[in-house]
Design an enzyme around this catalytic site. Structure first.
Site, PDB file in Angstrom:
ATOM      1  N   LYS A  83       0.067   4.735  -2.140  1.00  0.00           N
ATOM      2  CA  LYS A  83      -0.089   3.378  -2.669  1.00  0.00           C
ATOM      3  C   LYS A  83      -1.284   3.357  -3.617  1.00  0.00           C
ATOM      4  O   LYS A  83      -2.386   3.806  -3.264  1.00  0.00           O
ATOM      5  CB  LYS A  83      -0.296   2.420  -1.490  1.00  0.00           C
ATOM      6  CG  LYS A  83       0.058   0.981  -1.778  1.00  0.00           C
ATOM      7  CD  LYS A  83       0.056   0.211  -0.464  1.00  0.00           C
ATOM      8  CE  LYS A  83       0.268  -1.260  -0.683  1.00  0.00           C
ATOM      9  NZ  LYS A  83      -0.028  -2.031   0.530  1.00  0.00           N
TER      10      LYS A  83
HETATM   11  C1  E4P Z   1       1.354  -5.282   0.636  1.00  0.00           C
HETATM   12  O1  E4P Z   1       1.529  -4.117   0.408  1.00  0.00           O
HETATM   13  C2  E4P Z   1       0.131  -5.836   1.192  1.00  0.00           C
HETATM   14  O2  E4P Z   1      -0.278  -5.006   2.246  1.00  0.00           O
HETATM   15  C3  E4P Z   1       0.300  -7.210   1.796  1.00  0.00           C
HETATM   16  O3  E4P Z   1       1.633  -7.667   1.700  1.00  0.00           O
HETATM   17  C4  E4P Z   1      -0.717  -8.198   1.353  1.00  0.00           C
HETATM   18  O4  E4P Z   1      -0.506  -9.412   2.037  1.00  0.00           O
HETATM   19  P1  E4P Z   1      -1.621 -10.553   2.158  1.00  0.00           P
HETATM   20  O5  E4P Z   1      -1.705 -11.258   0.856  1.00  0.00           O
HETATM   21  O6  E4P Z   1      -1.100 -11.454   3.245  1.00  0.00           O
HETATM   22  O7  E4P Z   1      -2.899  -9.852   2.522  1.00  0.00           O
END
Ligand code: E4P
Length: 217
Positions: A83
């Site tokens: 990622k």
């Molecule tokens: C995605 O890859 C992220 O980990 C996640 O969906 C972020 O979500 P949040 O905005 O609730 O922190």
């Protein structure tokens, strides 16, 4: 639409995996911090538990270090997805991994142009953050629809992974907008099966069945 779970909590993943409905997992540095786990150990454990794609995020912000970190993460298991943040440095690292056949998830996407760049860099997944856009007074789901239209127009194969999902309504809208996957917090996943009419109807069926005095087995 594939269902990914957005958590680094192994006990929750074990519980949800038993439903047979979990296609993958996403984590981020905040979720790792919340879990209190050692990052590399947690990713190894998750990748052994769930056979689908498991996103593990780099910590560096420059491409050369992201590449070194991503190589280490990717070596943990064949289903680990590196990622990377949606910056020029992240996109350079993304193109490098694409050339090596290593899966990537380009994260923190908030615009169509960012998603276009991620696709051009050969991202396996792009993660538009729906909830965080909603929080700012925008319509996050419109972004999913627009990215879908652009990717379909140009035939990009990058999968749209709707992220920052906050509700059952977000999951429905992501599916209607043609997202390839949605990454869902455990608490929201648990609500997806619920409907008051299902509970009421089942209660009635159970009671009526008892009244027949019969047994199937
Ligand atoms: C995605 O890859 C992220 O980990 C996640 O969906 C972020 O979500 P949040 O905005 O609730 O922190």
């Amino acid at each position: 639409m594939q269902i990914f779970i957005d958590t680094a909590e192994i006990s929750l993943l074990k519980e949800l995996h038993e439903t047979g409905l979990v296609d993958g997992v996403t984590t981020n540095p905040s979720l790792i911090a919340k879990s209190g786990r050692n990052f590399l150990e947690a990713i190894k454990e998750i990748a052994e538990l769930i056979p689908g794609p498991i996103s593990a995020e780099v910590a560096a912000t420059d491409a050369p270090t992201m590449i070194k970190e991503g190589e280490k993460l990717s070596a943990i298991a064949s289903n680990v997805v590196v990622k990377l943040p949606l910056t020029f440095e992240g996109l350079k690292a993304c193109a490098h991994f694409a050339s090596q056949g290593i899966m990537t998830n380009v994260t923190l996407c908030f615009s169509v142009t960012q998603a276009l760049l991620a696709a051009k860099a050969g991202a396996t997944y792009v993660s538009p953050f729906v909830g965080r856009l909603d929080d700012m007074g925008f319509n996050g789901m419109e972004l999913i629809e627009e990215i879908r239209a652009v990717y379909d127009t140009y035939g990009y194969e990058t999968e749209i992974l709707a992220a920052s999902i906050r509700s059952d309504a977000h999951v429905k809208a992501a599916a209607l907008a043609g997202a390839d996957c949605a990454t869902i917090p455990p608490a929201v996943f648990k609500t997806l099966v619920k409907h008051p009419l299902t509970d009421k109807g089942l209660e009635q069926f159970v009671s009526d069945w008892k009244g027949t005095g019969q047994s199937i087995l």
